[in-house]
Design a protein around this motif. Structure first.
Motif, PDB file in Angstrom:
ATOM      1  N   HIS A   1       0.851  -1.194   0.000  1.00  2.93           N
ATOM      2  CA  HIS A   1       0.000   0.000   0.000  1.00  2.93           C
ATOM      3  C   HIS A   1       0.881   1.236   0.000  1.00  2.93           C
ATOM      4  CE1 HIS A   1       0.870  -0.579   4.246  1.00  2.93           C
ATOM      5  NE2 HIS A   1       0.502   0.664   4.487  1.00  2.93           N
TER       6      HIS A   1
ATOM      7  N   HIS B   1       1.836   3.905   1.558  1.00  2.00           N
ATOM      8  CA  HIS B   1       2.210   4.718   2.718  1.00  2.00           C
ATOM      9  C   HIS B   1       3.737   4.769   2.747  1.00  2.00           C
ATOM     10  CE1 HIS B   1      -1.758   4.094   5.159  1.00  2.00           C
ATOM     11  NE2 HIS B   1      -1.880   4.962   4.160  1.00  2.00           N
TER      12      HIS B   1
ATOM     13  N   ASP C   1       6.153   4.820   4.800  1.00  4.12           N
ATOM     14  CA  ASP C   1       7.019   3.899   5.557  1.00  4.12           C
ATOM     15  C   ASP C   1       7.201   2.556   4.844  1.00  4.12           C
ATOM     16  OD1 ASP C   1       4.282   3.651   6.130  1.00  4.12           O
ATOM     17  OD2 ASP C   1       4.635   2.687   8.063  1.00  4.12           O
ATOM     18  N   HIS C   2       6.351   2.286   3.841  1.00 10.19           N
ATOM     19  CA  HIS C   2       6.466   1.033   3.083  1.00 10.19           C
ATOM     20  C   HIS C   2       7.186   1.209   1.754  1.00 10.19           C
ATOM     21  CE1 HIS C   2       3.822  -1.478   5.655  1.00 10.19           C
ATOM     22  NE2 HIS C   2       3.498  -0.266   6.074  1.00 10.19           N
TER      23      HIS C   2
ATOM     24  N   HIS D   1      -7.218  -0.125   4.972  1.00  6.86           N
ATOM     25  CA  HIS D   1      -6.130   0.686   5.519  1.00  6.86           C
ATOM     26  C   HIS D   1      -5.768   1.781   4.509  1.00  6.86           C
ATOM     27  CE1 HIS D   1      -2.561   1.771   7.673  1.00  6.86           C
ATOM     28  NE2 HIS D   1      -1.764   1.354   6.731  1.00  6.86           N
TER      29      HIS D   1
ATOM     30  N   ASP E   1      -0.297  -3.822   6.146  1.00  9.65           N
ATOM     31  CA  ASP E   1      -0.645  -3.360   7.496  1.00  9.65           C
ATOM     32  C   ASP E   1      -2.010  -3.849   7.988  1.00  9.65           C
ATOM     33  OD1 ASP E   1       1.722  -2.102   7.543  1.00  9.65           O
ATOM     34  OD2 ASP E   1       0.938  -0.049   7.575  1.00  9.65           O
TER      35      ASP E   1
HETATM   36 ZN   LIG Z   1       0.258   1.835   6.345  1.00  8.41          ZN
END
Ligand SMILES: [Zn+2]
Length: 306
Positions: free
Chosen positions: A66, A68, A70-71, A145, A166
């Protein structure tokens, strides 16, 4: 870095960042080289690859669960290393992946981090089969999410392995989430009965009973989180239940943050004070996310009603 089963590796989140994702690497043992599932925020794990005789230049495919930061924050660095690398992202998350991330958000959650966007190579969709050598990976659209959240499912050596992103992340509307979609997606993942659940921050969870228990706990957390932030933000009981739930999930920093918020709302709350004392025994670092989340939620509601 650990080898989960033959040719599948787990690299834990970097301690450099407040948030960083778990990373998973699959060695396809073919010309397709290595697949990385979520490269995380920093590329500081290449020495670990070398120690396991994996060549980071052979990371030819990058599957994103996904969009985001941090990924996927390290994607542009992967591209610098291998110009032919392909990035796989679900259609509904393409815009977030390709745009410069929300400066305000990154200032709060990823201080000091600079990102430069990359283009999606393959837009994935629900039930799509991706083939790498003899390996077949099934894409499962699991919105909730984020709109384009996608789990990747593979069967290897008789193990049902699910790279789920997540599960434990929030499903709040102002951050692109949706609680109803999330609940449906989680039920879909439970039905798969994974032997190994590769979670987006927690790492691999097994056997199936533990994976299922984890998903059910996350459903419970998100139900409370949604109620506390979006439905009844002044309900002390909900905040208490949420703090207790997060404490039992052993996320002590976040539990303390929630408990502090509860006591801001209701300073004399006895159960809240008791719980905070219990949490403090774990010496968690202090974080201040609830205020940021509530502020962003307020702004979102205001612009929505304009
Ligand atoms: Zn996330």
């Amino acid at each position: 870095m650990i080898e989960i089963i033959n040719n599948i590796y787990y690299i834990e989140p970097s301690k450099e960042a407040i948030f960083d994702s778990a990373k998973y690497i699959i060695d396809t043992m073919s010309d397709d080289g290595l697949i990385i599932i979520d490269p995380g925020l920093y590329l500081n794990y290449f020495t670990k690859l070398r120690e396991n005789s994996l060549d980071s230049k052979k990371i030819n495919h990058c599957l994103i669960t996904h969009a985001h930061l941090d990924h996927y924050g390290a994607c542009y660095k992967l591209l610098e290393m291998n110009n032919d690398i392909k990035f796989y992202v679900h259609n509904a998350d393409v815009n977030n992946f390709e745009e410069i991330v929300d400066e305000e958000l990154s200032k709060n959650f990823y201080p000091g981090y600079k990102y430069s966007p990359v283009k999606v190579s393959v837009k994935v969709y629900d039930n799509q089969l991706l083939k790498f050598g003899d390996l077949e990976i099934k894409c499962l659209h699991t919105p909730g999410h984020s709109p384009g959240a996608t789990a990747y499912y593979v069967e290897i050596e008789g193990y049902r392995i699910l790279f789920a992103g997540d599960i434990g992340g929030s499903a709040l509307e102002h951050s692109g989430g949706n609680i109803d979609d999330y609940n449906k997606s989680m039920c879909k993942l439970i039905e798969i009965e994974p032997d190994i659940l590769c979670e987006g921050h927690e790492g691999p969870i097994r056997p199936n009973e533990k994976a299922e228990e984890f998903i059910r706990n996350c459903i419970e957390f998100n139900d409370l989180f949604h109620k506390a932030i979006e439905e009844s933000p002044s309900d002390i009981q909900i905040w208490y239940k949420l703090a207790k739930n997060v404490y039992e999930m052993k996320d002590y920093s976040f539990a303390l943050d929630i408990c502090n918020h509860l006591l801001d709302l209701n300073p004399g709350n006895k159960k809240g004070i008791q719980l905070r004392n219990l949490i403090k025994k774990q010496n968690p670092p202090e974080v201040d996310f609830i205020k940021v989340i509530l502020k962003r939620r307020d702004e979102y509601v205001k612009t929505k009603h304009k």
